[in-house]
Scaffold this motif. Structure first.
Motif, mmCIF file in Angstrom:
data_model
loop_
_atom_site.group_PDB
_atom_site.id
_atom_site.type_symbol
_atom_site.label_atom_id
_atom_site.label_comp_id
_atom_site.label_asym_id
_atom_site.label_seq_id
_atom_site.Cartn_x
_atom_site.Cartn_y
_atom_site.Cartn_z
ATOM 1 N N TYR A 83 -14.303 -36.061 -30.569
ATOM 2 C CA TYR A 83 -15.520 -35.387 -30.105
ATOM 3 C C TYR A 83 -16.640 -35.528 -31.138
ATOM 4 C CZ TYR A 83 -14.323 -33.109 -25.724
ATOM 5 O OH TYR A 83 -14.042 -32.863 -24.403
ATOM 6 N N THR A 84 -16.254 -35.487 -32.432
ATOM 7 C CA THR A 84 -17.276 -35.616 -33.482
ATOM 8 C C THR A 84 -17.935 -36.988 -33.407
ATOM 9 O OG1 THR A 84 -15.988 -34.132 -34.853
ATOM 10 C CG2 THR A 84 -17.687 -35.401 -35.975
ATOM 11 N N ILE A 85 -17.116 -38.022 -33.182
ATOM 12 C CA ILE A 85 -17.678 -39.373 -33.046
ATOM 13 C C ILE A 85 -18.641 -39.408 -31.855
ATOM 14 C CG2 ILE A 85 -17.119 -41.767 -32.422
ATOM 15 C CD1 ILE A 85 -14.651 -41.526 -34.160
ATOM 16 N N MET A 86 -18.205 -38.790 -30.757
ATOM 17 C CA MET A 86 -19.055 -38.775 -29.559
ATOM 18 C C MET A 86 -20.394 -38.096 -29.870
ATOM 19 S SD MET A 86 -17.980 -37.489 -25.811
ATOM 20 C CE MET A 86 -19.014 -36.296 -25.040
ATOM 21 N N ALA A 87 -20.328 -37.015 -30.660
ATOM 22 C CA ALA A 87 -21.564 -36.295 -31.005
ATOM 23 C C ALA A 87 -22.494 -37.173 -31.825
ATOM 24 C CB ALA A 87 -21.217 -35.028 -31.772
ATOM 25 N N ARG A 88 -21.926 -37.847 -32.816
ATOM 26 C CA ARG A 88 -22.768 -38.682 -33.699
ATOM 27 C C ARG A 88 -23.369 -39.856 -32.928
ATOM 28 N NH1 ARG A 88 -22.932 -34.426 -35.905
ATOM 29 N NH2 ARG A 88 -21.426 -33.827 -37.495
ATOM 30 N N GLN A 140 -22.769 -44.808 -24.813
ATOM 31 C CA GLN A 140 -21.648 -44.071 -25.440
ATOM 32 C C GLN A 140 -20.339 -44.839 -25.205
ATOM 33 O OE1 GLN A 140 -20.492 -41.309 -27.608
ATOM 34 N NE2 GLN A 140 -21.964 -40.115 -26.458
ATOM 35 N N GLU A 176 -28.067 -34.192 -27.139
ATOM 36 C CA GLU A 176 -26.927 -33.704 -26.345
ATOM 37 C C GLU A 176 -27.306 -32.493 -25.491
ATOM 38 O OE1 GLU A 176 -22.841 -34.054 -28.388
ATOM 39 O OE2 GLU A 176 -24.249 -33.452 -29.946
ATOM 40 N N ALA A 236 -20.905 -31.936 -28.860
ATOM 41 C CA ALA A 236 -19.517 -32.415 -28.805
ATOM 42 C C ALA A 236 -18.702 -31.954 -30.012
ATOM 43 C CB ALA A 236 -19.507 -33.935 -28.712
#
Lengths: 284, 217
Positions: free
Chosen positions: B192-197, A259, A75, A214
């Motif tokens: 957002y956490t899902i997006m990060a993972r 994504q 990221e 994120a």
């Protein structure tokens, strides 16, 4: 017939988890292999961060703090590379440091070497790596008078003031501190960014933009809303937006299609799970 | 050649960790232990090399008397912390209390800095940012709606945590609004956490198919 349909729908909720893993893998890998691109609108907070960088004049100094490690690099590393590309395009002077995890320094140097080489920039003349010092608040407060209080030498072990860039950016008094920094860029995977804002922005008035993973992005929106930071790059989307504004196509732009595909898959699976639950209730 | 070996080792470690998806297994355990051991060793060496040793070296050799004295005080405090080590329970069990001094010092300084920076750098600017004019001359409808959401959200969420009075009648609606706002916040944070993972997964899969298998054009 109705019973058979309900039983089928109910069974959809019992998909083997390994099938879900396989689907997620395919949804991630296929767009990357096929190099699929989709248009994406740029978020206002990223546009704001871009403008903050764009306002700087050639020769202005930015301080980049790479407070992350390899675990969050997918990221934050594209953010670093995009910001460095922007900085070197504009002939800005770059200082790089970390005070959260040592790995952040390794990631930062990797990014710097890659982008500086592309623009033919020279170490000690166009950019400097201050190094790693743990201590967060102590480091920040110590740097307020003179960066040499904390970083007497650079990462190579040479005195900071022995570099031509130092003499150029430290000004007439020969002291480099926050007053010489035109913009601070915090690339954060944890709490360290909060302290940059709460101490260095609030106390010393250094303008800053943040690039965050994120997971912690929602927390930083409060700082963006209160105008304590000028812009925010949140997760891979933030990096992809910055790449789009720069007109380059890097890993983030590429990854955002995967994504998107995985998000659609997750929504679909949630929908099927709920449908299966409704069917189970009907049957019982 | 070294790069190639590095890529193959990294690919093996990645696949070994991902093998946990199909259940716990000896390969996963092996790699997990390597990770824990290597991280601990790396952390210790880096701390000694990058932080402790340069600090001591510089503080002792400096001509600045104030810096010299504070360095000696810090070293002394550091030595006192060692009384907390497990081994001290066997060597000098009656002296372990000494380690409380440096801990008290760090706690005191940390709290002092934390309170000041928290109020000055977080609470005040956030409160000021909430004092919004709902409507001005050039405010668009979206901005008005956004300001209203912010003000109603802050007030109702704050009231949700006000337990000194029974929340009945009309006040219950404020509590419910606060609860909805908090739930939306949790939902967005989870998204957002899902997006990060997923981003981390993309990073690893990109490495496998690009650097290792060379499938990416």
């Amino acid at each position: 017939m109705k019973e058979r349909i309900l039983a089928f729908i109910e069974n959809l909720g019992r998909i083997d988890s390994r099938i879900v893993y396989a689907l997620v893998f395919l949804a991630t890998a296929i767009p990357l292999i096929m190099n699929i691109r989709i248009p994406m609108p740029v978020s206002p907070e990223v546009k704001s961060a871009f403008q903050a960088m764009d306002r700087l004049k050639p020769g202005d100094v930015i301080l980049i703090s790479t407070d992350y490690g390899p675990s969050s690099a997918p990221e934050t590393q594209p953010m670093l590379e995009a910001i460095l590309t922007h900085a070197f395009k504009k002939d800005l002077k770059v200082l790089l440091m970390t005070h959260w995890r040592f790995e952040g320094l390794i990631m930062g140097i990797q990014g710097l070497d890659k982008i500086a080489k592309k623009f033919g920039k020279e170490y000690g003349k166009d950019y400097l790596v201050l190094g790693y010092r743990p201590g967060v608040t102590a480091v920040m407060i110590g740097m307020s008078k003179d960066f040499r209080n904390i970083f007497s030498t650079d990462n190579e072990g040479k005195p900071l003031d022995s570099y031509p860039m130092y003499k150029e950016i430290a000004g007439d008094d020969g002291i480099l501190n926050y007053k010489d920094i035109k913009l601070l860029v915090g690339l954060e995977a944890g709490d360290a960014g909060n302290f940059w804002i709460m101490i260095v922005n609030a106390r010393y008035g250094v303008p800053m933009i943040m690039g965050t993973t994120a997971v912690i992005t929602p927390e930083y929106f409060t700082f963006y809303q209160s105008r304590q930071i000028e812009g925010l790059l949140g997760g891979l989307k933030g990096a992809a937006d910055y790449e789009a504004l720069l007109g380059i196509s890097g890993f983030a732009s590429r990854g955002m299609v995967s994504q998107f595909a995985v998000h659609v898959l997750i929504i679909l699976l949630i929908f099927l799970g709920n449908l299966s639950d409704i069917a189970r209730r009907f049957r019982s | 050649m070294m790069d190639l070996i590095g890529v193959w080792v990294a690919a093996f470690l990645t696949l070994a960790i991902l093998s946990f998806l199909f259940g716990d297994n000896p390969v996963y355990k092996f790699v997990e232990h390597i990770f824990v051991g290597a991280s601990a060793a790396f952390g210790i060496i880096v701390m000694l090399n990058q932080a402790v040793w340069p600090f001591i070296q510089e503080g002792i050799t400096t001509q600045d008397m104030f810096l010299k004295i504070t360095t000696y005080i810090a070293i002394f405090m550091g030595i006192l912390t060692l009384f907390r080590l497990e081994i001290m329970n066997y060597i000098a069990p009656t002296l372990t209390w000494i380690s409380r001094f440096p801990i008290a010092f760090v706690t005191g300084v940390g709290t002092g800095i934390g309170i000041v920076t928290g109020i000055h750098g977080y609470i005040f600017p956030q409160v000021v940012a909430t004092f919004l004019p709902i409507m001005e001359n050039n405010t668009s409808i979206i901005e008005i709606a956004s300001n209203l959401v912010l003000i109603v959200g802050v007030l109702s969420s704050l009231y949700y945590f006000y337990f000194s009075m029974e929340q009945r009648g009309a006040l219950r609606w404020i509590v419910k609004t606060g609860m909805i706002i908090i739930m939306i916040t949790f939902g967005s944070a989870f998204g957002y956490t899902i997006m990060a993972r997923v981003s981390l997964l993309i990073g690893r899969i990109y490495f496998l198919i690009s650097d290792w298998l060379h499938l990416v054009r």
